[in-house]
Design a protein around this motif. Structure first.
Motif, mmCIF file in Angstrom:
data_model
loop_
_atom_site.group_PDB
_atom_site.id
_atom_site.type_symbol
_atom_site.label_atom_id
_atom_site.label_comp_id
_atom_site.label_asym_id
_atom_site.label_seq_id
_atom_site.Cartn_x
_atom_site.Cartn_y
_atom_site.Cartn_z
ATOM 1 N N ASP A 44 0.877 -1.404 0.087
ATOM 2 C CA ASP A 44 0.082 -0.076 -0.005
ATOM 3 C C ASP A 44 0.692 1.247 0.021
ATOM 4 O OD1 ASP A 44 -2.165 -1.733 0.101
ATOM 5 O OD2 ASP A 44 -2.488 -1.218 2.071
ATOM 6 N N ALA A 45 1.704 1.245 0.763
ATOM 7 C CA ALA A 45 2.914 2.456 1.003
ATOM 8 C C ALA A 45 3.580 2.585 -0.482
ATOM 9 C CB ALA A 45 3.890 2.086 2.156
ATOM 10 N N VAL A 46 3.854 1.545 -1.036
ATOM 11 C CA VAL A 46 4.741 1.785 -2.230
ATOM 12 C C VAL A 46 3.760 2.327 -3.471
ATOM 13 C CG1 VAL A 46 5.812 0.484 -4.260
ATOM 14 C CG2 VAL A 46 6.587 0.132 -1.690
ATOM 15 N N GLN A 47 2.649 1.601 -3.458
ATOM 16 C CA GLN A 47 1.510 1.980 -4.301
ATOM 17 C C GLN A 47 1.302 3.511 -4.143
ATOM 18 O OE1 GLN A 47 -2.067 0.170 -4.228
ATOM 19 N NE2 GLN A 47 -2.975 1.098 -5.956
ATOM 20 N N GLU A 48 1.111 4.146 -3.137
ATOM 21 C CA GLU A 48 0.487 5.491 -2.941
ATOM 22 C C GLU A 48 1.903 6.328 -3.173
ATOM 23 O OE1 GLU A 48 -1.717 8.614 -2.173
ATOM 24 O OE2 GLU A 48 -2.331 6.173 -2.282
ATOM 25 N N THR A 49 2.964 5.907 -2.952
ATOM 26 C CA THR A 49 4.228 6.778 -3.321
ATOM 27 C C THR A 49 4.346 6.967 -4.666
ATOM 28 O OG1 THR A 49 5.614 5.920 -1.358
ATOM 29 C CG2 THR A 49 6.708 6.638 -3.052
ATOM 30 N N PHE A 50 4.083 5.768 -5.516
ATOM 31 C CA PHE A 50 4.126 6.243 -7.089
ATOM 32 C C PHE A 50 3.095 6.875 -7.549
ATOM 33 C CE2 PHE A 50 6.917 2.336 -6.906
ATOM 34 C CZ PHE A 50 8.257 2.805 -7.693
ATOM 35 N N ILE A 51 1.854 6.816 -6.901
ATOM 36 C CA ILE A 51 0.892 7.811 -7.154
ATOM 37 C C ILE A 51 1.387 9.190 -6.863
ATOM 38 C CG2 ILE A 51 -1.640 8.504 -6.824
ATOM 39 C CD1 ILE A 51 -2.109 5.370 -6.412
ATOM 40 N N ARG A 52 1.828 9.399 -5.509
ATOM 41 C CA ARG A 52 2.101 10.692 -5.206
ATOM 42 C C ARG A 52 3.278 11.209 -6.176
ATOM 43 N NH1 ARG A 52 -0.206 12.439 -0.273
ATOM 44 N NH2 ARG A 52 -1.001 10.677 0.657
ATOM 45 N N VAL A 53 4.231 10.257 -6.335
ATOM 46 C CA VAL A 53 5.301 10.961 -7.529
ATOM 47 C C VAL A 53 4.663 11.423 -8.650
ATOM 48 C CG1 VAL A 53 7.450 10.358 -8.469
ATOM 49 C CG2 VAL A 53 7.137 9.721 -6.214
ATOM 50 N N TYR A 54 3.670 10.670 -9.312
ATOM 51 C CA TYR A 54 3.325 10.834 -10.608
ATOM 52 C C TYR A 54 2.364 12.210 -10.562
ATOM 53 C CZ TYR A 54 0.472 10.507 -14.795
ATOM 54 O OH TYR A 54 0.141 10.578 -16.076
ATOM 55 N N ARG A 55 1.547 12.296 -9.348
ATOM 56 C CA ARG A 55 0.976 13.394 -9.128
ATOM 57 C C ARG A 55 1.853 14.748 -8.860
ATOM 58 N NH1 ARG A 55 -3.583 11.590 -5.153
ATOM 59 N NH2 ARG A 55 -4.819 10.329 -6.631
ATOM 60 N N TYR A 56 2.883 14.707 -8.146
ATOM 61 C CA TYR A 56 3.795 15.826 -7.603
ATOM 62 C C TYR A 56 4.945 16.121 -8.269
ATOM 63 C CZ TYR A 56 -0.128 15.889 -4.443
ATOM 64 O OH TYR A 56 -1.371 15.785 -3.850
ATOM 65 N N ILE A 57 5.299 15.325 -9.664
ATOM 66 C CA ILE A 57 6.693 15.384 -10.167
ATOM 67 C C ILE A 57 6.723 16.692 -10.591
ATOM 68 C CG2 ILE A 57 5.829 14.535 -12.305
ATOM 69 C CD1 ILE A 57 9.138 13.720 -10.618
ATOM 70 N N SER A 58 5.812 17.376 -10.911
ATOM 71 C CA SER A 58 6.005 18.933 -11.311
ATOM 72 C C SER A 58 6.533 19.755 -10.229
ATOM 73 C CB SER A 58 4.796 19.293 -11.897
ATOM 74 O OG SER A 58 3.772 19.490 -11.084
ATOM 75 N N MET A 59 6.257 19.497 -9.030
ATOM 76 C CA MET A 59 6.890 20.214 -7.881
ATOM 77 C C MET A 59 8.157 19.648 -7.492
ATOM 78 S SD MET A 59 3.346 19.985 -5.546
ATOM 79 C CE MET A 59 3.873 21.282 -4.418
ATOM 80 N N TYR A 60 8.649 18.769 -8.030
ATOM 81 C CA TYR A 60 10.314 18.331 -7.830
ATOM 82 C C TYR A 60 11.351 19.352 -8.188
ATOM 83 C CZ TYR A 60 14.525 16.114 -8.335
ATOM 84 O OH TYR A 60 15.986 15.732 -8.218
ATOM 85 N N ASP A 61 12.260 19.747 -7.290
ATOM 86 C CA ASP A 61 13.372 20.667 -7.768
ATOM 87 C C ASP A 61 14.248 20.024 -8.475
ATOM 88 O OD1 ASP A 61 14.951 22.535 -8.188
ATOM 89 O OD2 ASP A 61 15.329 22.975 -5.883
ATOM 90 N N ALA A 62 14.523 20.063 -9.692
ATOM 91 C CA ALA A 62 15.573 19.387 -10.358
ATOM 92 C C ALA A 62 16.944 19.613 -9.934
ATOM 93 C CB ALA A 62 15.303 19.252 -11.903
ATOM 94 N N ALA A 63 17.205 20.639 -9.372
ATOM 95 C CA ALA A 63 18.618 20.900 -8.854
ATOM 96 C C ALA A 63 18.951 20.147 -7.523
ATOM 97 C CB ALA A 63 18.410 22.534 -8.598
ATOM 98 N N MET A 64 17.993 19.439 -7.064
ATOM 99 C CA MET A 64 18.093 18.501 -6.041
ATOM 100 C C MET A 64 18.308 16.990 -6.280
ATOM 101 S SD MET A 64 18.155 20.833 -3.835
ATOM 102 C CE MET A 64 18.406 19.957 -2.166
#
Length: 176
Positions: A44-64
């Motif tokens: 469940d945690a892994v599934q939700e993590t991948f969903i969150r990454v998919y939803r919020y990848i635009s918020m990721y700071d590529a400099a990090m």
């Protein structure tokens, strides 16, 4: 993570997400099992993590660096599930269920090591699992767990000390 793959991922490329998923699923699942000590909660945690990454990848700071960002999401999701479910389950997850990159001998010491690690309190077990079963640096663990790096070093020190005492006791009792 490969810079090209990251750019494609950030542009919502479905193929890139599939490659990312395939590259990260095993290690993410192994870490989630190490944190939660329960395969179903880890799924469940892994599934939700991948969903969150998919939803919020635009918020990721590529400099990090990407990995600490990803594993922090996973860690937070594991902690959310653990809190929701109460304390992490007390059942021991044996080596064949870990699905980590780490390998253990098929002997009593290997089983006993896993048992000893999974009997530690969460604050000691999680850094040990991250460092020695998944190869994260102390700095990465600090970032993922939102802790000071010296706190991580201290927890690793105390966890190793507890594990050493556990094995010293077993040797004295001639159980190994």
């Amino acid at each position: 993570m490969d810079e090209n793959l990251l750019k494609r991922l950030m542009s919502s490329d479905q193929t890139a997400f599939k490659v990312f998923y395939e590259d990260y699923i095993q290690k993410a699942f192994g870490l989630a099992v190490g944190i939660l000590k329960d395969r179903e909660m880890a799924k469940d945690a892994v599934q939700e993590t991948f969903i969150r990454v998919y939803r919020y990848i635009s918020m990721y700071d590529a400099a990090m660096p990407f990995d600490p960002w990803f594993y922090r999401i996973l860690h937070n999701e594991c902690m959310r599930i653990a809190k929701k479910e109460g304390k992490t389950k007390k059942n021991i997850v044996w080596k064949e269920e870990l699905h980590t990159e780490a390998t253990f001998d098929e002997n009593v010491e290997g089983s006993e090591l896993i048992h000893a690690i999974y009997s530690l309190k969460d604050s000691f077990r999680i850094p040990i699992v991250m460092k020695y079963l998944h190869g994260f640096s102390e700095k990465e663990i600090a970032t993922i767990m939102n802790l000071n790096q010296n706190t991580v070093k201290s927890r690793l020190f105390h966890a190793r000390k507890k594990l050493s005492k556990h094995f010293d006791r077993l040797i004295k009792e001639d159980l190994l």
